[in-house]
Design a protein around this motif. Structure first.
Motif, short mmCIF file in Angstrom:
data_model
loop_
_atom_site.label_atom_id
_atom_site.label_comp_id
_atom_site.label_asym_id
_atom_site.label_seq_id
_atom_site.Cartn_x
_atom_site.Cartn_y
_atom_site.Cartn_z
N ARG A 187 -61.78 75.63 47.92
CA ARG A 187 -62.31 75.11 46.66
C ARG A 187 -61.44 75.56 45.48
O ARG A 187 -61.16 74.78 44.57
CB ARG A 187 -63.75 75.59 46.44
N GLN A 188 -61.03 76.81 45.50
CA GLN A 188 -60.21 77.34 44.41
C GLN A 188 -58.84 76.67 44.39
O GLN A 188 -58.29 76.40 43.32
CB GLN A 188 -60.06 78.86 44.56
N SER B 106 -59.29 73.10 43.05
CA SER B 106 -59.57 73.13 41.61
C SER B 106 -58.32 73.42 40.80
O SER B 106 -58.05 72.75 39.78
CB SER B 106 -60.65 74.19 41.31
N GLU B 107 -57.51 74.39 41.25
CA GLU B 107 -56.32 74.76 40.50
C GLU B 107 -55.27 73.65 40.53
O GLU B 107 -54.64 73.35 39.51
CB GLU B 107 -55.73 76.06 41.05
N ASN C 286 -55.87 70.43 40.94
CA ASN C 286 -56.37 69.33 40.12
C ASN C 286 -56.15 69.59 38.64
O ASN C 286 -55.72 68.71 37.89
CB ASN C 286 -57.86 69.10 40.38
N SER C 287 -56.42 70.82 38.23
CA SER C 287 -56.27 71.18 36.82
C SER C 287 -54.81 71.11 36.38
O SER C 287 -54.48 70.52 35.35
CB SER C 287 -56.83 72.58 36.58
#
Length: 426
Positions: A154-155, A158-159, A161-162
């Motif tokens: 998940r991390q 998320s990173e 994508n950001s």
């Protein structure tokens, strides 16, 4: 086509063509597991997370390994954790049995930490795991009596994508293009390491955050230079978001350096019609080549075959080939030690290293280039079956640039490749 149109088309060519089929199978597996682990819950999406390169949206067409996490409840985690004798193995076996209820005729097997569901041309690796309070997962490892490991997809998602937003979508485009280079040039490198390199490069080169397709040639040139200059002694890097260690699987520096040199040449010849052939040395058949230019190029033949058209290509193993040069009255020698290869030599191409476990198929491609090949209509370029000895015998009949490629096919996927260039002079 100008640079912008060319690279936009290139990125478009990398889109996964069987996404609907993949989603369908993800959903059926999820539904089967929900019925078993959540009291007949009739859902094909809840408790499931697409991870790996497919989940990070950095995968390309031809992907053969897909990953998913199925989230088990806290109660189930405690149940398996409390078992005295390898509850982790029990969890994997129960996961396997649940999927078999839906895919009874499919090869499904436990593999230490995941359940592998083997479909035609790709597998889905299912990892049953328990979500922790920090958004990490505990997943089973059945080896050595059983234990729980930690993963943080998940991390990572998320990173990436950001930062992809920060870099104007250039991060994921670079990840995809680099996978194509890996597959074309037979580089054994995991997807998370590719994503890590692309992430780190863009972190260090803010000037490329605003790059557009019109200067993607400079973006990839600078990236391959960056890769080629990474420390050869370094064994691992830290993945974005999770900071987990990602290990290199083989040396990549020389092939990254070759790609950098080719990119430099392509940029120098940007206005030349031969530029498309130079980019294809880096990226292969997926790189666009305008039809009218291709068909009028010096080395074009409509009978040439490409491995990408026959099999998904997803390089996972190292493969090395060499060539023994023979001529009556002379001592045999390796092609790599001969500065100038004369005509009338006998050439024996053979495999020197092959990490692919049996069973597999070996295939070869021989391509002749140059004006003499064109005059004689001898370009060749067909994909040829090996005759069982993992050897290809050829002759150096005429001058010009030539090359030989070898492919290893396993379970309907090209998983290893290597190439030898064969320059022949008078």
């Amino acid at each position: 086509m100008n640079t912008s149109e060319t690279f936009k088309t290139f990125v478009d060519n990398l889109k996964i063509s069987n996404k609907d089929d993949i989603s369908y199978k993800y959903n059926r597996i999820t539904k089967a597991l929900n019925k078993s682990f959540y009291n007949e819950l009739d859902s094909s999406t809840i408790h499931s997370l697409q991870v790996g390169s497919y989940g990070r949206k950095t995968a390309i067409d031809g992907i053969s390994d897909l990953d998913m996490i199925f989230e088990i409840s806290d109660a189930d985690f405690k149940k398996y954790d409390s078992r005295k004798h390898n509850g982790q193995s029990d969890l994997l076996q129960d996961t396997k049995k649940s999927i078999q209820k839906t895919y009874s005729n499919t090869d499904i097997r436990g593999d230490g930490q995941v359940v592998v569901v083997d479909f035609n041309n790709y597998v889905i690796e299912v990892c049953p795991a328990n979500l922790q309070s920090d958004n990490s997962y505990k997943y089973p490892d059945s080896k050595n009596g059983g234990s729980w490991k930690i993963t943080k997809p998940r991390q990572e998602i998320s990173e990436l994508n950001s930062f992809n937003q920060t870099t104007s979508q250039n991060l994921k485009n670079l990840c995809k293009m680099t996978r194509t280079w890996k597959n074309k040039n037979g580089v054994k490198m995991g997807g998370l390491l590719i994503d890590t390199f692309c992430y780190n490069f863009l972190k260090e080169n803010e000037n490329h955050h605003s790059s557009t397709y019109s200067n993607y040639d400079e973006l990839v040139r600078d990236f391959f230079q960056y890769m080629s200059e990474l420390s050869k002694e370094q064994k691992f890097w830290y993945a974005p978001g999770s900071n987990q260690k990602v290990y290199k699987k083989s040396d990549f520096h020389s092939k990254a350096k070759k790609a950098f040199n080719n990119a430099v040449e392509a940029i120098d010849k940007k206005e030349n019609k031969t530029v498309y052939g130079i980019w294809r040395k880096i990226y292969g058949y997926k790189f666009p080549y305008p039809k009218e230019i291709l068909e009028n190029s010096e080395n074009y033949t409509d009978s040439e075959e490409f491995i990408e058209n026959q099999y998904p290509v997803d390089i996972k193993y190292n493969l090395n080939i060499d060539c023994l040069v023979k001529q009556q009255g002379f001592r045999d020698d390796l092609l790599s030690r001969i500065k100038i290869l004369r005509s009338t030599k006998k050439l024996k191409f053979y495999i020197t290293e092959n990490e692919v476990p049996q069973p597999y198929q070996v295939k070869w491609k021989v391509k002749n280039l140059g004006p003499i090949a064109k005059r004689r209509n001898m370009f060749r370029g067909q994909i040829l079956n090996d005759k069982g000895k993992e050897i290809r015998n050829e002759n150096s009949n005429f001058n010009g640039e030539h090359y030989v490629e070898c492919y290893i096919i396993k379970n309907g996927v090209c998983v290893a490749t290597d190439r030898i260039d064969v320059p022949i002079s008078m």
